[in-house]
Design a protein around this motif. Structure first.
Motif, PDB file in Angstrom:
ATOM      1  N   UNK A   1       0.827  -1.198   0.000  1.00  0.00           N
ATOM      2  CA  UNK A   1       0.000   0.000   0.000  1.00  0.00           C
ATOM      3  C   UNK A   1       0.863   1.250   0.000  1.00  0.00           C
ATOM      4  N   UNK A   2       0.235   2.342  -0.390  1.00  0.00           N
ATOM      5  CA  UNK A   2       0.872   3.660  -0.335  1.00  0.00           C
ATOM      6  C   UNK A   2       1.278   3.981   1.092  1.00  0.00           C
ATOM      7  N   UNK A   3       2.510   4.486   1.254  1.00  0.00           N
ATOM      8  CA  UNK A   3       2.995   4.892   2.570  1.00  0.00           C
ATOM      9  C   UNK A   3       3.040   6.414   2.630  1.00  0.00           C
ATOM     10  N   UNK A   4       2.179   7.014   3.449  1.00  0.00           N
ATOM     11  CA  UNK A   4       2.217   8.475   3.570  1.00  0.00           C
ATOM     12  C   UNK A   4       3.578   8.940   4.066  1.00  0.00           C
ATOM     13  N   UNK A   5       3.999  10.087   3.600  1.00  0.00           N
ATOM     14  CA  UNK A   5       5.252  10.653   4.066  1.00  0.00           C
ATOM     15  C   UNK A   5       5.139  10.940   5.563  1.00  0.00           C
ATOM     16  N   UNK A   6       6.083  10.440   6.341  1.00  0.00           N
ATOM     17  CA  UNK A   6       6.055  10.694   7.778  1.00  0.00           C
ATOM     18  C   UNK A   6       5.236   9.703   8.578  1.00  0.00           C
ATOM     19  N   UNK A   7       4.910   8.549   7.999  1.00  0.00           N
ATOM     20  CA  UNK A   7       4.155   7.536   8.739  1.00  0.00           C
ATOM     21  C   UNK A   7       4.937   7.134   9.990  1.00  0.00           C
ATOM     22  N   UNK A   8       4.225   6.994  11.125  1.00  0.00           N
ATOM     23  CA  UNK A   8       4.879   6.751  12.409  1.00  0.00           C
ATOM     24  C   UNK A   8       4.467   5.418  13.031  1.00  0.00           C
ATOM     25  N   UNK A   9       5.369   4.905  13.872  1.00  0.00           N
ATOM     26  CA  UNK A   9       5.113   3.721  14.687  1.00  0.00           C
ATOM     27  C   UNK A   9       5.668   3.981  16.086  1.00  0.00           C
TER      28      UNK A   9
ATOM     29  N   UNK B   1      -7.500   4.216   8.366  1.00  0.00           N
ATOM     30  CA  UNK B   1      -6.386   4.062   9.302  1.00  0.00           C
ATOM     31  C   UNK B   1      -5.710   5.404   9.521  1.00  0.00           C
ATOM     32  N   UNK B   2      -5.168   5.590  10.726  1.00  0.00           N
ATOM     33  CA  UNK B   2      -4.378   6.775  11.012  1.00  0.00           C
ATOM     34  C   UNK B   2      -2.952   6.593  10.530  1.00  0.00           C
ATOM     35  N   UNK B   3      -2.294   7.708  10.196  1.00  0.00           N
ATOM     36  CA  UNK B   3      -0.903   7.640   9.736  1.00  0.00           C
ATOM     37  C   UNK B   3       0.057   7.384  10.896  1.00  0.00           C
ATOM     38  N   UNK B   4      -0.381   7.655  12.122  1.00  0.00           N
ATOM     39  CA  UNK B   4       0.383   7.313  13.312  1.00  0.00           C
ATOM     40  C   UNK B   4      -0.096   5.933  13.756  1.00  0.00           C
ATOM     41  N   UNK B   5       0.437   4.901  13.138  1.00  0.00           N
ATOM     42  CA  UNK B   5      -0.177   3.582  13.124  1.00  0.00           C
ATOM     43  C   UNK B   5      -0.349   2.929  14.492  1.00  0.00           C
ATOM     44  N   UNK B   6       0.528   3.256  15.449  1.00  0.00           N
ATOM     45  CA  UNK B   6       0.411   2.640  16.769  1.00  0.00           C
ATOM     46  C   UNK B   6      -0.248   3.564  17.788  1.00  0.00           C
ATOM     47  N   UNK B   7      -0.780   4.669  17.331  1.00  0.00           N
ATOM     48  CA  UNK B   7      -1.485   5.597  18.217  1.00  0.00           C
ATOM     49  C   UNK B   7      -2.746   6.080  17.520  1.00  0.00           C
ATOM     50  N   UNK B   8      -3.498   5.135  16.968  1.00  0.00           N
ATOM     51  CA  UNK B   8      -4.682   5.478  16.192  1.00  0.00           C
ATOM     52  C   UNK B   8      -5.809   4.488  16.462  1.00  0.00           C
ATOM     53  N   UNK B   9      -6.943   5.011  16.905  1.00  0.00           N
ATOM     54  CA  UNK B   9      -8.157   4.210  17.016  1.00  0.00           C
ATOM     55  C   UNK B   9      -8.845   4.276  15.666  1.00  0.00           C
ATOM     56  N   UNK B  10      -8.819   3.172  14.921  1.00  0.00           N
ATOM     57  CA  UNK B  10      -9.295   3.210  13.539  1.00  0.00           C
ATOM     58  C   UNK B  10     -10.003   1.918  13.169  1.00  0.00           C
ATOM     59  N   UNK B  11     -10.144   1.664  11.860  1.00  0.00           N
ATOM     60  CA  UNK B  11     -10.932   0.509  11.400  1.00  0.00           C
ATOM     61  C   UNK B  11     -10.391  -0.828  11.885  1.00  0.00           C
ATOM     62  N   UNK B  12      -9.156  -0.864  12.331  1.00  0.00           N
ATOM     63  CA  UNK B  12      -8.630  -2.102  12.887  1.00  0.00           C
ATOM     64  C   UNK B  12      -9.338  -2.467  14.190  1.00  0.00           C
ATOM     65  N   UNK B  13      -9.977  -1.490  14.809  1.00  0.00           N
ATOM     66  CA  UNK B  13     -10.628  -1.712  16.098  1.00  0.00           C
ATOM     67  C   UNK B  13     -12.150  -1.652  16.010  1.00  0.00           C
ATOM     68  N   UNK B  14     -12.710  -0.708  15.209  1.00  0.00           N
ATOM     69  CA  UNK B  14     -14.165  -0.600  15.165  1.00  0.00           C
ATOM     70  C   UNK B  14     -14.770  -0.877  13.796  1.00  0.00           C
TER      71      UNK B  14
END
Length: 358
Positions: A153-161, A306-319
Motif C-alpha cells: 500500500x501507499x505509505x504516507x510521508x512521515x508515517x509513524x510507529x 487508518x491513522x498515519x500514526x499507526x500505533x497511536x490510532x483508534x481506527x478501522x482495525x478496532x471498530x
C-alpha cells in the motif's frame, strides 16, 4: 401621497444582520466547507495536533441532513451544556447531492465515528483518517506492512510507529525536539530504563546513532497473537493491529455466502449499518427478521480507515468499516496551525499555512 417607510431601529438592524450571518454560515457549513480541528496525534505527521483545516463537502457530495431539527452551528450539544442541540422527531432518509468525485484510496477523509450509537448518524462525533482501502479492496497487514489487493500500500510521508528507546539517561524535551519529536510524542518508562517514542523509521534510525541511546526497537505484535479488541474478532482469527487479514471491504451489490467465516467477519456490519430491523446470530447462523439467511447482498459501500500514526490510532482495525452514509467530506487544506507547547507568536506554525492535505 405615499406613506414614508418606517426606519428600522438600531437593535432591529443588529438582529437582522445576526440572523443573516447565522443563516449564511449554516448554509456554507452544510453545503460547501466546514472547519475542523485536529485534537489528537493519530494522523501525525501528515496532520499535527493543533492543525485547523477546512473539510470540503463538495468533493464527495453534500449530505442532506438526516436530523433537520437542530440548533444552527451546533453538533451534538448546546454550547457549554450537556443538553442535546437537536430533536429526532423528524428523521430523513440518507441522500447525498452529486459531488466532484467519490472517495479514492488514500484520501484523507472526515467521517462520523461508526461505533457511536447514542446519536443520529449525521451527529456522531467527527473523526479524520486515511481511506487505505475502498469498496471491493482486499486488505492485509503483515508485520505493520499494509497490502491492498496483494500489492504494497501507499505509505504516507512521515508515517509513524511506536519504538522502545532504551537509555539510562534522563533525556530532556530539547533532546527530543532536535529529532522533531514533540512532548506529545514520547513518554518515559516507569522503571527509568528508557522511553516509548512515536516516530518515523528515519527518525528511529537517527536515534540509534546517538551516543545517548542504547537501543531502539520497533514495537510489533507477534503473528497469530490474537487481540480481542481487533475487528472483527481478533481472538477468533488470531489477528492483531500489526497482523490481520486478508479482509475484503464490502461494496454495494456484493453478495456473500453466510458461512461461519463470513458471519464472523460481516455480521456486525450487517446488523448495525445496513438499516435492518432484526438481525441476530444463533448457532453460527445469521437470521434477519427471524428467517435464516444463506447469502447476503450489501446495500451500501464501506471503507477501511487508518491513522498515519499507526500505533497511536483508534481506527478501522478496532471498530470496523466506515459506511458510505457516514462520510462527511474530504480534508482539503490547512488555514492555521498552532503548537500548544510554544508561547506567543512562536505557537504559530507559519510553514503549514494553506497547505493542501495529501
Amino acid at each position: 401621497m405615499t406613506e414614508e417607510k418606517k426606519k428600522k431601529s438600531a437593535a432591529r438592524e443588529w438582529v437582522d444582520a445576526l440572523v443573516f450571518a447565522v443563516i449564511a454560515a449554516s448554509l456554507i457549513r452544510w453545503l460547501l466547507l466546514e472547519p475542523f480541528t485536529i485534537p489528537t496525534g493519530s494522523m501525525e505527521r501528515s496532520l499535527l495536533i493543533g492543525d485547523f483545516l477546512f473539510v470540503s463537502k463538495m468533493h464527495y457530495g453534500t449530505r442532506i441532513p438526516r436530523t433537520p431539527l437542530q440548533i444552527p452551528l451546533t453538533h451534538q450539544k448546546i454550547w457549554g451544556t450537556e443538553t442535546n442541540s437537536y430533536v429526532d422527531w423528524i428523521k430523513l432518509p440518507y441522500y447525498r447531492l452529486p459531488g466532484f468525485t467519490s472517495v479514492k484510496r488514500n484520501d484523507v477523509v472526515v467521517f462520523n465515528y461508526p461505533s457511536e450509537f447514542d446519536f443520529p448518524v449525521d451527529l456522531k462525533t467527527n473523526y479524520i483518517k486515511r481511506a487505505v482501502a475502498v469498496p471491493g479492496d482486499e486488505i492485509e497487514i503483515v508485520q505493520t506492512e499494509v497490502f491492498i489487493n496483494g500489492e504494497p500500500a501507499y505509505k504516507p510521508e512521515g508515517i509513524q510507529f511506536s519504538f522502545d528507546v532504551m537509555t539510562s539517561r534522563n533525556l530532556s524535551a530539547d533532546f527530543f525536539s532536535d529529532y522533531g519529536i514533540s512532548p506529545d510524542g514520547y513518554m518515559s518508562f516507569t522503571n527509568g530504563t528508557g522511553y516509548l517514542v512515536m516516530a518515523t523509521d528515519e527518525i528511529a534510525e537517527r536515534l540509534r546513532k546517538s551516543p545517548a541511546i542504547g537501543a531502539v526497537t520497533k514495537r510489533v505484535d507477534r503473528v497469530d497473537m490474537g487481540d480481542p479488541r481487533v475487528f472483527p474478532d481478533g481472538a477468533y482469527f488470531g489477528w492483531n493491529k500489526d497482523n490481520m487479514g486478508p479482509l475484503t471491504i464490502p461494496a454495494k451489490g456484493w453478495t456473500i455466502e453466510m458461512n461461519e467465516e463470513n458471519i464472523a467477519k460481516y455480521s456486525f456490519t450487517i446488523e448495525k449499518f445496513e438499516g435492518l430491523d432484526a438481525v441476530e446470530v444463533r448457532d453460527n447462523q445469521l437470521y434477519i427478521d427471524g428467517q435464516k439467511v444463506e447469502s447476503y447482498t450489501f446495500k451500501q459501500d464501506y471503507y477501511f480507515m487508518m491513522g498515519d500514526n499507526r500505533h497511536d490510532s483508534l481506527d478501522s482495525r478496532y471498530w470496523g468499516f466506515v459506511p458510505e452514509d457516514h462520510i462527511v467530506g474530504k480534508a482539503w487544506f490547512l488555514w492555521l496551525s498552532l503548537d500548544k507547547h510554544k508561547s506567543m507568536f512562536s505557537k504559530i506554525r507559519w510553514s503549514r499555512f494553506f497547505n493542501g492535505i495529501k
